[in-house]
Enzyme design. Sequence first.
Site, short mmCIF file in Angstrom:
data_model
loop_
_atom_site.label_atom_id
_atom_site.label_comp_id
_atom_site.label_asym_id
_atom_site.label_seq_id
_atom_site.Cartn_x
_atom_site.Cartn_y
_atom_site.Cartn_z
N ILE A 2 20.39 4.12 5.61
CA ILE A 2 21.23 2.97 5.92
C ILE A 2 22.36 2.88 4.90
CG2 ILE A 2 19.87 1.27 4.60
CD1 ILE A 2 20.41 -0.57 7.18
N THR A 19 25.74 -0.66 1.04
CA THR A 19 26.32 -0.94 -0.27
C THR A 19 27.62 -0.18 -0.49
OG1 THR A 19 24.09 -1.27 -1.13
CG2 THR A 19 25.85 -0.98 -2.74
N GLU A 20 28.59 -0.89 -1.08
CA GLU A 20 29.88 -0.29 -1.43
C GLU A 20 30.14 -0.44 -2.92
OE1 GLU A 20 31.96 -1.13 2.92
OE2 GLU A 20 32.95 -1.86 1.10
N GLU A 24 12.23 -5.60 5.02
CA GLU A 24 12.69 -4.66 4.00
C GLU A 24 12.19 -5.08 2.62
OE1 GLU A 24 16.82 -3.16 1.81
OE2 GLU A 24 16.93 -4.09 3.79
N GLN A 28 3.46 1.32 -23.66
CA GLN A 28 3.16 0.89 -25.03
C GLN A 28 1.74 1.28 -25.43
OE1 GLN A 28 5.47 -0.42 -26.94
NE2 GLN A 28 4.21 -0.77 -28.76
N HIS A 79 0.07 3.73 -24.33
CA HIS A 79 0.00 5.18 -24.49
C HIS A 79 0.52 5.61 -25.86
CE1 HIS A 79 -0.79 5.61 -20.18
NE2 HIS A 79 -0.90 6.92 -20.34
N GLY A 80 1.23 4.72 -26.55
CA GLY A 80 1.79 5.08 -27.84
C GLY A 80 2.86 6.14 -27.69
N GLY A 99 18.12 -6.27 -3.21
CA GLY A 99 18.43 -7.60 -3.70
C GLY A 99 17.89 -7.78 -5.11
#
Length: 386
Positions: free
Chosen positions: A126, A129-130, A243, A337, A339-340, A365
């Site tokens: 689709i 967006t511009e 959506e 975090q 996981h370090g 959005g």
Amino acid sequence: MPFPRTHLEPEHEMFRDQVRRYLKAHMQAKVPHWRTQGHVDREDFTAFGANGWLCLWAGEEYGGPAIRDIRYDQVLQEETIRWTDIGFFHNAHSMLVGPYLDRFATSEQKARFLPGAVSGETIMAIAMTEPDTGSDLAAIRTRAEDRGDHYLLNGSKTYISNGVIGDLFVVAARTGEKRGRIGLFVVMAGMEGFSLGRHLKKMGLPVQDTAEIRFDDVRVPKENLLGDPGMGFAYMAECLAVERTMSAISSLSHAQAAFDITLEFVKERRAFGKPVGAFQNTRFVMADLRARLDAAQAYLDQCVVLANDERLTPEDAAAAKLLCSEVQGDVVDAGLQLHGGAGYMDEYEISHMFRDARIARIYAGTSEIMKEIIGRGLGLGDRDLT
């Protein structure tokens, strides 16, 4: 253990098992290849089509299973994200673009376009967006001029998902001078004057191909107009609830997967002679995330039920999208975090998930737009705030 999900029936879990087995056996190993080349292969869409997993809502006359139950799409998306990659945008094909054909296409248009969409041979995208409009769809500049037997389309679009591998684009274009007078047009990638711009490089989602496209005097037959040439904005508003629900499903599925990966890591990784998960801070962080995930899942599942009954309001869909994308961001951040230093390394999946998650609070959005929709639903419009 996650909180029980009561909105799913045994047949949905049977479908989950089918999808899971296939993805683990045939697609999970392809993810590094997808990430390197910047998109899935066309054969991955046709494989989904061969399994009957694209455009589940499409009727048998178009090759579809005629399943109008979003719970199946929810399960399909959950398993896709868990076993492959969140960037495989088959859900955009089926549940973001597809509904425009389902709702607004004529029988003749459906006969032309849907069989390929169902089989996966025609990949859909689709184009709304511009570069200068963002979320303000009423201000788009791409223009379609009525030339009698066709429309002449000129303009450009950006951030188009499935843009590189796409074949069929539902394009929003101005059809008059009045703000918000928009038509929706089916444009095929092979039409003269259609051109693909840059394959855009992004912070995350390397598997999801994102592109710019241009229209230079593209002759779009009148037969490719969806519905009324001035009702496109209303059509888009009508489809946005589903959506945003699909976006929420993706976000929460991603968050659940990140939680599971982190839980396994903190149970196995040791520091100061004991598992990282044995520290109070780790327990508290994981407990908080578990509670928030379960609460968000319960709300989202109810939104799916309402969407199935066509009773989901724009405000509830916006709330689901807002809630789930924000939870997603918090879960992947906490997961990295915990996981370090390992979490910052590409060899650990949480590193990819952290980058992939950031866009969820922007696309479909932004979080700010979602809050605006929810706030106006409370009667807190501009006039009330002056």
